[in-house]
Design a protein around this motif. Structure first.
Motif, PDB file in Angstrom:
ATOM      1  N   GLU A   9       0.859  -1.190   0.000  1.00 42.77           N
ATOM      2  CA  GLU A   9       0.000   0.000   0.000  1.00 42.77           C
ATOM      3  C   GLU A   9       0.888   1.231   0.000  1.00 42.77           C
ATOM      4  O   GLU A   9       1.177   1.805   1.051  1.00 42.77           O
ATOM      5  CB  GLU A   9      -0.922  -0.018   1.217  1.00 42.77           C
ATOM      6  CG  GLU A   9      -1.877  -1.180   1.174  1.00 42.77           C
ATOM      7  CD  GLU A   9      -2.781  -1.229   2.395  1.00 42.77           C
ATOM      8  OE1 GLU A   9      -2.833  -0.244   3.141  1.00 42.77           O
ATOM      9  OE2 GLU A   9      -3.419  -2.266   2.586  1.00 42.77           O
ATOM     10  N   ASN A  10       1.317   1.625  -1.177  1.00 36.39           N
ATOM     11  CA  ASN A  10       2.295   2.707  -1.266  1.00 36.39           C
ATOM     12  C   ASN A  10       1.685   4.022  -1.737  1.00 36.39           C
ATOM     13  O   ASN A  10       2.400   4.887  -2.216  1.00 36.39           O
ATOM     14  CB  ASN A  10       3.473   2.293  -2.148  1.00 36.39           C
ATOM     15  CG  ASN A  10       3.035   1.828  -3.506  1.00 36.39           C
ATOM     16  OD1 ASN A  10       1.860   1.917  -3.835  1.00 36.39           O
ATOM     17  ND2 ASN A  10       3.961   1.332  -4.290  1.00 36.39           N
ATOM     18  N   SER A  11       0.363   4.193  -1.581  1.00 35.36           N
ATOM     19  CA  SER A  11      -0.241   5.468  -1.989  1.00 35.36           C
ATOM     20  C   SER A  11       0.256   6.617  -1.112  1.00 35.36           C
ATOM     21  O   SER A  11       0.489   7.716  -1.619  1.00 35.36           O
ATOM     22  CB  SER A  11      -1.767   5.370  -1.945  1.00 35.36           C
ATOM     23  OG  SER A  11      -2.190   5.047  -0.644  1.00 35.36           O
ATOM     24  N   GLU A  12       0.424   6.346   0.189  1.00 31.54           N
ATOM     25  CA  GLU A  12       0.957   7.390   1.070  1.00 31.54           C
ATOM     26  C   GLU A  12       2.397   7.710   0.704  1.00 31.54           C
ATOM     27  O   GLU A  12       2.812   8.866   0.748  1.00 31.54           O
ATOM     28  CB  GLU A  12       0.883   6.941   2.534  1.00 31.54           C
ATOM     29  CG  GLU A  12      -0.426   7.260   3.186  1.00 31.54           C
ATOM     30  CD  GLU A  12      -0.351   7.147   4.716  1.00 31.54           C
ATOM     31  OE1 GLU A  12       0.584   6.518   5.240  1.00 31.54           O
ATOM     32  OE2 GLU A  12      -1.249   7.695   5.369  1.00 31.54           O
ATOM     33  N   LEU A  14       3.665   7.487  -2.242  1.00 26.53           N
ATOM     34  CA  LEU A  14       3.616   8.312  -3.458  1.00 26.53           C
ATOM     35  C   LEU A  14       3.310   9.764  -3.096  1.00 26.53           C
ATOM     36  O   LEU A  14       3.947  10.687  -3.616  1.00 26.53           O
ATOM     37  CB  LEU A  14       2.544   7.780  -4.415  1.00 26.53           C
ATOM     38  CG  LEU A  14       2.953   6.613  -5.304  1.00 26.53           C
ATOM     39  CD1 LEU A  14       1.737   6.036  -6.004  1.00 26.53           C
ATOM     40  CD2 LEU A  14       3.989   7.048  -6.315  1.00 26.53           C
ATOM     41  N   ALA A  15       2.311   9.965  -2.222  1.00 23.93           N
ATOM     42  CA  ALA A  15       1.960  11.324  -1.803  1.00 23.93           C
ATOM     43  C   ALA A  15       3.135  11.991  -1.092  1.00 23.93           C
ATOM     44  O   ALA A  15       3.408  13.180  -1.297  1.00 23.93           O
ATOM     45  CB  ALA A  15       0.735  11.288  -0.904  1.00 23.93           C
ATOM     46  N   GLU A  18       5.643  13.190  -3.546  1.00 15.89           N
ATOM     47  CA  GLU A  18       5.233  14.436  -4.217  1.00 15.89           C
ATOM     48  C   GLU A  18       5.107  15.596  -3.234  1.00 15.89           C
ATOM     49  O   GLU A  18       4.706  16.685  -3.639  1.00 15.89           O
ATOM     50  CB  GLU A  18       3.880  14.230  -4.908  1.00 15.89           C
ATOM     51  CG  GLU A  18       3.900  13.243  -6.039  1.00 15.89           C
ATOM     52  CD  GLU A  18       2.509  13.032  -6.598  1.00 15.89           C
ATOM     53  OE1 GLU A  18       1.883  14.025  -7.030  1.00 15.89           O
ATOM     54  OE2 GLU A  18       2.033  11.891  -6.588  1.00 15.89           O
ATOM     55  N   LEU A  21       1.557  14.926   1.162  1.00 15.55           N
ATOM     56  CA  LEU A  21       0.999  14.234   2.321  1.00 15.55           C
ATOM     57  C   LEU A  21       0.878  15.220   3.478  1.00 15.55           C
ATOM     58  O   LEU A  21       1.721  16.104   3.639  1.00 15.55           O
ATOM     59  CB  LEU A  21       1.924  13.066   2.688  1.00 15.55           C
ATOM     60  CG  LEU A  21       1.378  12.017   3.651  1.00 15.55           C
ATOM     61  CD1 LEU A  21       0.166  11.311   3.055  1.00 15.55           C
ATOM     62  CD2 LEU A  21       2.456  11.001   3.984  1.00 15.55           C
ATOM     63  N   GLN A  46      10.827   8.176  -7.400  1.00 17.58           N
ATOM     64  CA  GLN A  46       9.654   8.999  -7.725  1.00 17.58           C
ATOM     65  C   GLN A  46      10.051  10.455  -7.919  1.00 17.58           C
ATOM     66  O   GLN A  46       9.606  11.113  -8.858  1.00 17.58           O
ATOM     67  CB  GLN A  46       8.606   8.882  -6.611  1.00 17.58           C
ATOM     68  CG  GLN A  46       7.904   7.547  -6.569  1.00 17.58           C
ATOM     69  CD  GLN A  46       7.108   7.283  -7.834  1.00 17.58           C
ATOM     70  OE1 GLN A  46       6.377   8.133  -8.304  1.00 17.58           O
ATOM     71  NE2 GLN A  46       7.269   6.099  -8.378  1.00 17.58           N
TER      72      GLN A  46
END
Ligand SMILES: [Zn+2]
Length: 158
Positions: A9-12, A14-15, A18, A21, A46
């Motif tokens: 679960e790497n959505s955080e 990724l945020a 960028e 977060l 990233q």
């Protein structure tokens, strides 16, 4: 904190990469990233992609782009031997209608219910049933004919 790469679960992450977060979660994730090699490499990758995308500038469009585009659009597409042979056959108006009619008749024959089939074999009025089927098929053909003709009239008006 569980490693986001290990949990998948790497959505955080990724945020975080960028810098989008929220501060509290970013601080927690920052501590993990500092001690986790996999996450650190992920974030570095990233950020490298984002900076490369920011630095990229698309090439300018040539002045004659529109002219070349319209010339390409108006060029006839290359035609193979089978297309040369098939095109007049498909252009003939009756072919799609005949194909649709054949399809209707085949579907009608397949869709005859087993009860009706057994009744037909027991001496029931077979002629009446077939006449009904023919009548339905003709109605369907007429409807399909209307359906195929209407787009052509629309296209002709444009
Ligand atoms: Zn990690």
């Amino acid at each position: 904190m569980k490693c986001p790469i290990e949990t998948g679960e790497n959505s955080e992450l990724l945020a975080y990469s960028e810098e989008k977060l929220e501060a509290a979660r970013a601080a927690i994730l920052k501590r993990h990233v500092e001690e986790c090699t996999a996450c650190r490499e992920f974030v570095a990758g990233q950020r490298a992609v984002w900076s490369a995308l920011d630095a990229w500038e698309p090439p300018a469009i040539s002045a004659d782009f529109d002219q070349r585009l319209y010339r390409l659009l108006n060029e006839p597409e290359p035609v193979g031997w089978w297309q040369r042979w098939l095109r007049p056959v498909l252009a003939y108006k009756g072919i799609p209608l005949a194909a649709a009619a054949c399809l209707v008749v085949i579907v009608g024959l397949v869709m005859v219910k087993p009860a009706e089939q057994s009744r037909m074999t027991q001496g029931q009025p077979v002629q009446t049933l077939q006449a009904d089927q023919v009548e339905h098929a003709l109605d369907d053909i007429e409807m399909l004919g209307d359906f195929t003709r209407s787009p052509r009239s629309d296209a002709g008006e444009l």
